[in-house]
Write an enzyme that holds these catalytic residues in place. Sequence first.
Site, PDB file in Angstrom:
ATOM      1  N   CYS A  14      -2.897   0.090   7.319  1.00 18.05           N
ATOM      2  CA  CYS A  14      -2.196   1.425   7.041  1.00 18.05           C
ATOM      3  C   CYS A  14      -2.451   2.290   8.379  1.00 18.05           C
ATOM      4  CB  CYS A  14      -2.693   2.232   6.071  1.00 18.05           C
ATOM      5  SG  CYS A  14      -2.088   1.238   4.440  1.00 18.05           S
TER       6      CYS A  14
ATOM      7  N   HIS B 271       0.976  -1.140   0.012  1.00 17.15           N
ATOM      8  CA  HIS B 271      -0.006   0.031   0.105  1.00 17.15           C
ATOM      9  C   HIS B 271       0.973   1.100   0.021  1.00 17.15           C
ATOM     10  CE1 HIS B 271      -3.835  -2.075   1.578  1.00 17.15           C
ATOM     11  NE2 HIS B 271      -3.135  -2.975   0.829  1.00 17.15           N
TER      12      HIS B 271
ATOM     13  N   GLU C  38       0.539   3.903   1.467  1.00 11.01           N
ATOM     14  CA  GLU C  38       0.748   4.338   2.824  1.00 11.01           C
ATOM     15  C   GLU C  38       2.184   3.791   3.548  1.00 11.01           C
ATOM     16  OE1 GLU C  38      -3.797   4.878   1.865  1.00 11.01           O
ATOM     17  OE2 GLU C  38      -2.085   3.834   1.662  1.00 11.01           O
TER      18      GLU C  38
END
Length: 151
Positions: free
Chosen positions: A85, A52, A54
């Site tokens: 996240c 991801h 993030e």
Amino acid sequence: MDDQQAMERSIELARLSAEHGSHPFGCVITLNGELLAESENTVVTDLDPTGHAEIAAIRKACRIRGSLDLTGCTLYTSCEPCWMCSTAIRRTGIARVVFALTSTPRGGGFSSEYPILSNPSLGGFGAPPEILPGFMVVQSQAVWTAVGWPG
């Protein structure tokens, strides 16, 4: 780098992520208005479910600072951080989270029944970050629409 500039870069990273064959998510982390780290999503391109934007930006920021402490940082992301996240955000003490789109369906760390980002009583975490949802949502949605996401 102000909120608009950081979010514009986050949305550009989301567009690039889709262009590179992954999901349209991008993230920027700043400290005192200066760019600290950024990343696009690499879940599909790296075959990594933790890729991801993030998470990758947080990893970079921690390495740059030489610490797991990101106190004082602001994280900008094109879409609401997921639970994974959000946990990383809370664990590193990021002070502020600015996001555009709300996560659907029900997987966000702010808007779901598991509000990891905003719950002050979660053990092992400090105070929740300041959260600014829906910032530049139209611009982020335009990227999703252009790339046919979700898809």
